[in-house]
Design an enzyme around this catalytic site. Structure first.
Site, PDB file in Angstrom:
ATOM      1  CE  LYS A  22      -1.873   1.437   4.082  1.00 49.99           C
ATOM      2  NZ  LYS A  22      -1.496   2.821   4.422  1.00 49.99           N
ATOM      3  CG  ASN A  23       2.044   2.876   3.526  1.00 50.25           C
ATOM      4  OD1 ASN A  23       0.926   3.249   3.151  1.00 50.25           O
ATOM      5  ND2 ASN A  23       2.336   2.666   4.797  1.00 50.25           N
ATOM      6  NE  ARG A  92      -0.176  12.331   7.006  1.00 49.83           N
ATOM      7  CZ  ARG A  92       0.220  13.471   7.541  1.00 49.83           C
ATOM      8  NH1 ARG A  92      -0.648  14.388   7.872  1.00 49.83           N
ATOM      9  NH2 ARG A  92       1.482  13.715   7.762  1.00 49.83           N
ATOM     10  CB  CYS A 116      -5.349   6.226  10.221  1.00 53.09           C
ATOM     11  SG  CYS A 116      -5.712   4.653   9.465  1.00 53.09           S
ATOM     12  NE  ARG A 123      -1.239  10.474  10.397  1.00 56.83           N
ATOM     13  CZ  ARG A 123      -1.352   9.470   9.527  1.00 56.83           C
ATOM     14  NH1 ARG A 123      -2.529   8.946   9.268  1.00 56.83           N
ATOM     15  NH2 ARG A 123      -0.301   8.990   8.920  1.00 56.83           N
ATOM     16  N   PRO A 124      -0.302  16.495  11.392  1.00 60.50           N
ATOM     17  CG  PRO A 124       1.690  16.810  12.573  1.00 60.50           C
ATOM     18  CD  PRO A 124       0.457  15.952  12.534  1.00 60.50           C
ATOM     19  CB  ILE A 125       0.639  18.844   6.279  1.00 59.06           C
ATOM     20  CG1 ILE A 125      -0.226  20.101   6.415  1.00 59.06           C
ATOM     21  CG2 ILE A 125      -0.250  17.619   6.181  1.00 59.06           C
ATOM     22  CD1 ILE A 125      -0.956  20.453   5.118  1.00 59.06           C
ATOM     23  CG  ASP A 126       4.846  20.673  10.838  1.00 57.70           C
ATOM     24  OD1 ASP A 126       4.171  19.627  10.848  1.00 57.70           O
ATOM     25  OD2 ASP A 126       5.939  20.766  11.418  1.00 57.70           O
ATOM     26  CG  LEU A 127       7.767  18.086   9.008  1.00 55.48           C
ATOM     27  CD1 LEU A 127       8.041  16.607   9.254  1.00 55.48           C
ATOM     28  CD2 LEU A 127       8.911  18.928   9.576  1.00 55.48           C
ATOM     29  CG  ASP A 306       2.352   1.365   9.740  1.00 50.79           C
ATOM     30  OD1 ASP A 306       1.887   2.257  10.462  1.00 50.79           O
ATOM     31  OD2 ASP A 306       2.800   1.580   8.592  1.00 50.79           O
ATOM     32  NE  ARG A 399      -7.852   4.181   4.964  1.00 48.20           N
ATOM     33  CZ  ARG A 399      -7.008   4.725   5.819  1.00 48.20           C
ATOM     34  NH1 ARG A 399      -7.292   4.779   7.088  1.00 48.20           N
ATOM     35  NH2 ARG A 399      -5.878   5.244   5.409  1.00 48.20           N
TER      36      ARG A 399
END
Ligand code: EPU
Length: 419
Positions: A22-23, A92, A116, A123-127, A306, A399
């Protein structure tokens, strides 16, 4: 809403094949935006997250053709530069489309991604935002949507203050078409990142260092299309190994790449699981008298977050006390409350740590799957438990695990899907 009914306590045996990762697949689909040419993706898992990801490509104007074991994608015509909130809310990995879209078209708009609920708040996306900014993007937040504009992306030097898998992949992909040489530091090391870089390089990108903390990307004007075969899913492989250990069942897992799961195999050895590993398979022989062993999750090549939830279920069947320390996400241990309802002896010390004392028999219960990995862990708990377990909200499991009920039935599990 569909659910699983499991009659637990039945021995399993046989062979199960691991599907495509998946990833890895969730990154190659957005990477198709980097080229005007066609990409052929093979060994694509048939899971909900991939369907959502392909829906995003189609929504942006890409052409998708289904093949026997995957699809082809052509994004020569991009008709839209906004990721729809309906799709972004479910996934995500929708964030993975932003960099390639920006690099190809000079603009990209997107709402905060969903997926999730395993980290505090959203969940942050600052980076990601910092990285795009470092490459010259102007970012505005209007009407609950981020709007990014960069007429011409330039190379950047960026240090990840937190190691991030999708952050690394995202900036690596974006830098492929940026002008100059980008240097990304403190990168994640996951094998899926290496596979993505290798593919992009065969199509004309100039990436070195993937799989090490420093990745260097020399920007190019365009890359070609090509063929990408999705690697076996190491988390699915590890999940099956834990299913076999937790139910003490002789199971052979094909497409098991031991080199991607050294941390799990080291831990399984310590807890007393007997197994044999070959180049491409793992055979769980027995898992009698398991001993408790505590661990901390860690970025690759450490023990994967995971696999923490399945492993926590395994520890309910081991002799002694184990401290499970989840270092990456602060909501990934909350599901243990449901294991205690089944009879497990688990004390939560704080959101990041639980102590599991075992062995304890589990009894069937009515459960709701809060996220993908907790969901599959409930399936494992249901397989161990005496009696009937009912698991709701199995979309979360679908998923990431293809046709999981059918595949477990082939091993002898009594699991039924109620639509
Ligand atoms: N983080 C930030 N800011 C960011 C991005 C991440 O603070 O901008 C933090 C996260 O909150 C977290 C840590 O960094 O505490 C690490 O998260 P990471 O970014 O590495 O996670 P991810 O890239 O969003 C991928 C996998 C996850 C897997 C993690 C860790 C994909 C699509 N997802 O997520 O997979 O748990 O890496 O290995 O590749 C799953 O498959 O069930 C799953 C959740």
């Amino acid at each position: 809403m569909p659910k699983f009914i499991i009659e637990g306590g039945h021995p399993l045996s046989g062979t199960i094949n691991v599907g495509g990762a998946k990833n890895a697949a969730l990154k190659i689909i957005p990477a198709s935006l980097l080229s005007e040419q066609t990409i052929t993706i093979k060994n694509l898992p048939k899971i909900e997250d991939i369907d959502r990801s392909l829906e995003i490509i189609a929504d942006l104007g890409g052409q998708i053709t289904t093949t026997a074991d995957g699809c082809t994608i052509n994004t020569k015509e991009i008709t839209k530069n906004i990721i729809s909130s309906d799709l972004a809310n479910k996934l995500r990995a929708s964030i993975m489309f932003v960099g390639p879209l920006l690099a190809r078209t000079g603009t990209a708009s997107f709402p905060h991604p969903g997926g999730c609920v395993i980290g505090a708040g959203t969940r942050p996306i600052d980076l990601f935002l910092e990285g795009f900014k470092a490459m010259g993007a102007k970012i505005e937040w209007r009407d609950h949507v981020y709007h990014l504009i960069a007429k011409k992306l330039k190379a950047c030097e960026y240090f990840f203050t937190t190691v991030s898998v999708t952050g690394t992949e995202s900036l690596m992909m974006t830098a492929v078409l940026a002008e100059g040489t980008s240097i990304l530091k403190n990168c994640a090391l996951e094998p899926e990142i290496v596979a993505l870089a290798e593919y992009l390089n065969t199509q004309g990108a100039r990436i070195s260092g993937a799989g090490t903390p420093t990745i260097i990307i020399k920007g190019v004007k365009a890359i070609a299309g090509g063929e990408f075969t999705v690697m076996p899913d190491r988390i699915e492989a590890g999940t099956f190994a834990i299913v076999a250990a937790a139910t003490n069942s002789p199971i052979t897992i094909n497409n098991f790449r031991a080199e991607h799961l050294e941390s799990l195999l080291a831990v399984l050895t310590k807890v007393g699981v007997k197994f044999e590993s070959t180049d491409n398979s793992l055979k769980i022989i027995s898992a009698d008298n398991l001993k408790a062993y505590g661990l901390k999750t860690h970025e690759y090549p450490g023990f994967p977050t995971d696999l923490q939830s399945p492993y926590t279920v395994l520890m309910t069947q081991a002799q002694g006390a184990s401290l499970i320390h989840e270092t990456i996400y602060d909501r990934r241990l909350l599901f243990t409350d449901m294991l205690t309802q089944m009879g497990a002896n688990i004390i939560m010390c704080d959101p990041h740590r639980v102590v599991v004392s075992g062995p304890t028999p589990l009894t069937g219960h009515k459960l709701t799957s809060p996220d993908l990995r907790a969901g599959i862990s409930m399936v494992i708990a249901g397989l161990i438990a005496e009696g009937r377990t009912e698991i709701d909200n199995i979309y979360q499991i679908d998923r990431g695990y293809e046709n999981i009920d059918e595949r477990l039935r082939q091993l002898g599990a009594k699991i039924t899907r109620i639509e």
